[in-house]
Design a protein around this motif. Structure first.
Motif, PDB file in Angstrom:
ATOM      1  N   CYS A  79      18.175  10.704  32.366  1.00  0.00           N
ATOM      2  CA  CYS A  79      17.066  11.108  33.241  1.00  0.00           C
ATOM      3  C   CYS A  79      17.579  11.564  34.600  1.00  0.00           C
ATOM      4  CB  CYS A  79      16.083   9.954  33.402  1.00  0.00           C
ATOM      5  SG  CYS A  79      15.142   9.564  31.919  1.00  0.00           S
ATOM      6  N   PRO A  87      10.950   7.784  30.821  1.00  0.00           N
ATOM      7  CA  PRO A  87       9.862   7.353  29.951  1.00  0.00           C
ATOM      8  C   PRO A  87      10.186   5.989  29.353  1.00  0.00           C
ATOM      9  CG  PRO A  87      11.326   8.767  28.711  1.00  0.00           C
ATOM     10  CD  PRO A  87      11.904   8.673  30.124  1.00  0.00           C
ATOM     11  N   THR A 101       9.075  11.997  20.355  1.00  0.00           N
ATOM     12  CA  THR A 101       8.542  11.702  21.684  1.00  0.00           C
ATOM     13  C   THR A 101       7.076  12.072  21.753  1.00  0.00           C
ATOM     14  OG1 THR A 101       8.930  12.041  24.058  1.00  0.00           O
ATOM     15  CG2 THR A 101       9.098  13.972  22.653  1.00  0.00           C
ATOM     16  N   ALA A 103       3.825  12.517  24.899  1.00  0.00           N
ATOM     17  CA  ALA A 103       3.348  12.400  26.281  1.00  0.00           C
ATOM     18  C   ALA A 103       2.218  13.375  26.503  1.00  0.00           C
ATOM     19  CB  ALA A 103       4.462  12.690  27.273  1.00  0.00           C
ATOM     20  N   ARG A 105       0.207  15.010  29.940  1.00  0.00           N
ATOM     21  CA  ARG A 105       0.458  15.163  31.369  1.00  0.00           C
ATOM     22  C   ARG A 105      -0.272  14.080  32.168  1.00  0.00           C
ATOM     23  NH1 ARG A 105      -0.662  20.969  32.903  1.00  0.00           N
ATOM     24  NH2 ARG A 105       1.202  21.272  31.655  1.00  0.00           N
ATOM     25  N   PRO A 109       4.742   8.584  29.108  1.00  0.00           N
ATOM     26  CA  PRO A 109       5.454   9.146  27.958  1.00  0.00           C
ATOM     27  C   PRO A 109       6.334   8.092  27.296  1.00  0.00           C
ATOM     28  CG  PRO A 109       6.567   9.767  29.964  1.00  0.00           C
ATOM     29  CD  PRO A 109       5.335   9.003  30.381  1.00  0.00           C
ATOM     30  N   HIS A 136      11.870  17.641  25.556  1.00  0.00           N
ATOM     31  CA  HIS A 136      10.449  17.858  25.252  1.00  0.00           C
ATOM     32  C   HIS A 136       9.581  17.482  26.449  1.00  0.00           C
ATOM     33  CE1 HIS A 136      10.817  18.993  21.091  1.00  0.00           C
ATOM     34  NE2 HIS A 136      11.411  17.881  20.743  1.00  0.00           N
ATOM     35  N   LEU A 137       9.938  16.390  27.123  1.00  0.00           N
ATOM     36  CA  LEU A 137       9.156  15.951  28.278  1.00  0.00           C
ATOM     37  C   LEU A 137       9.367  16.888  29.461  1.00  0.00           C
ATOM     38  CD1 LEU A 137       9.807  12.101  28.070  1.00  0.00           C
ATOM     39  CD2 LEU A 137       7.866  13.389  27.155  1.00  0.00           C
ATOM     40  N   LYS A 138      10.598  17.284  29.686  1.00  0.00           N
ATOM     41  CA  LYS A 138      10.905  18.167  30.812  1.00  0.00           C
ATOM     42  C   LYS A 138      10.166  19.493  30.683  1.00  0.00           C
ATOM     43  CE  LYS A 138      13.423  19.114  34.541  1.00  0.00           C
ATOM     44  NZ  LYS A 138      13.462  18.289  35.765  1.00  0.00           N
ATOM     45  N   ASP A 140       7.341  19.929  28.997  1.00  0.00           N
ATOM     46  CA  ASP A 140       5.917  19.705  28.723  1.00  0.00           C
ATOM     47  C   ASP A 140       5.522  20.255  27.351  1.00  0.00           C
ATOM     48  OD1 ASP A 140       3.427  18.648  29.311  1.00  0.00           O
ATOM     49  OD2 ASP A 140       2.707  20.496  30.239  1.00  0.00           O
ATOM     50  N   SER A 142       4.485  18.462  24.973  1.00  0.00           N
ATOM     51  CA  SER A 142       3.690  17.438  24.306  1.00  0.00           C
ATOM     52  C   SER A 142       2.410  17.964  23.668  1.00  0.00           C
ATOM     53  CB  SER A 142       3.345  16.324  25.294  1.00  0.00           C
ATOM     54  OG  SER A 142       2.694  16.853  26.432  1.00  0.00           O
TER      55      SER A 142
END
Length: 292
Positions: A79, A87, A101, A103, A105, A109, A136-138, A140, A142
């Motif tokens: 991270c 997360p 994963t 999450a 917004r 997450p 995937h989180l970076k 977005d 989701s």
């Protein structure tokens, strides 16, 4: 203990600094569908999030500084490199090597890694998995990942669903495959070693705990190059399209070959060797692989 001393920490990193051109194009196409984002975030997402959260908290182990601290440290390092808030990370007992994963917004997450995958990989490769999921989180991802999972579930369990969703599902699955190329890049940014990513993909293709230390990364990359040659003909291209159109991930040899190319590209080297806040990525429809 800070273990990032020997790695480049990408303070100020943005998703478009490393987003794969295929992902960019596919995401642009999906965003043209009116109301899709709103429906998933407001109607489907909150329900799915609550279901998954309760499932994880009741049936998996939550990693922390008091629980599997070596994995927690690996997560925090990844991270830090990607300039992303951490997360939750869960480890789940499961015989199929996998990680995923989820999450929405503004919500909490989480990442889940199966024990079978932990058993198969070394610590650097496990961190590459974490980096991939953080990608995937970076970016977005989701919303569309949630929709892809729900469509897959619907197609397998609901009457007549196979008649209603195939075209839309094909479009979503194409986006999912494109997004995986981006997340492989995130994994590379975390471990900063292309052979680690290739080794991870090789083990997912034909590894087992008893075989892992006997596998050869260079031979696997040669195999990827041989696949390039094998599908270079018109017939080979058709076979490749048929083979991949229903997959949730690109073929492992393609992923290994692509990450090897990006690792040796000026874009990657520039990203790791300058202030990313001043980095202006060259995003072009001509970049990357266009053919599956």
């Amino acid at each position: 203990m800070d273990t990032t001393a020997h790695k480049t920490v990408l303070t100020g990193l943005k998703a478009d600094h490393f987003r794969h051109p295929l992902d960019l194009n596919a995401t642009t196409t999906l965003r043209q569908l009116p109301g899709l984002d709103v429906v998933v975030r407001t109607a489907l997402g909150p329900v799915a999030e609550q279901v998954f959260y309760l499932d994880n908290i009741s049936s998996s182990v939550l990693v922390s500084d008091r629980q599997l601290p070596h994995l927690h440290e690996s997560l925090l390092e990844a991270c830090k490199i990607l300039d992303l808030d951490a997360p939750q990370l869960y480890i789940r007992q499961h015989p199929v090597p996998n990680a995923y994963t989820f999450a929405m917004r503004g919500k909490q997450p989480f990442i889940v890694i199966h024990t079978a995958l932990i058993d198969l990989l070394n610590p650097a490769e496990i961190q590459a998995v974490i980096g991939h999921e953080l990608g995937h989180l970076k970016c977005d991802h989701s919303v569309y990942l949630t929709l892809a999972n729900l469509l897959t579930l619907a197609a397998s369990q609901l009457p007549f669903a196979e008649l209603l969703v195939p075209t839309f599902q094909t479009q979503i699955m194409e986006w999912v495959r494109c997004a995986e190329f981006t997340c492989d890049r995130a994994a590379l940014l975390v471990v900063q070693d292309a052979k680690t990513i290739a080794s991870l993909l090789m083990k997912l293709s034909g590894g087992s705990p008893s075989l892992s230390d006997q596998l050869n990364v260079e031979a696997f990359l040669d195999q990827a190059r041989a696949y390039d040659v094998a599908v270079a003909s018109e017939t080979g291209e058709v076979i490749k399209q048929i083979r991949t159109q229903d997959l949730t991930h690109p073929l492992p040899v393609l992923r290994a070959r692509e990450i090897d190319r990006w690792f040796n590209s000026p874009e990657y080297q520039t990203l790791l060797n300058r202030d990313v806040s001043q980095y202006n990525p060259r995003v072009s429809s001509k970049g990357g692989w266009r053919n599956w």
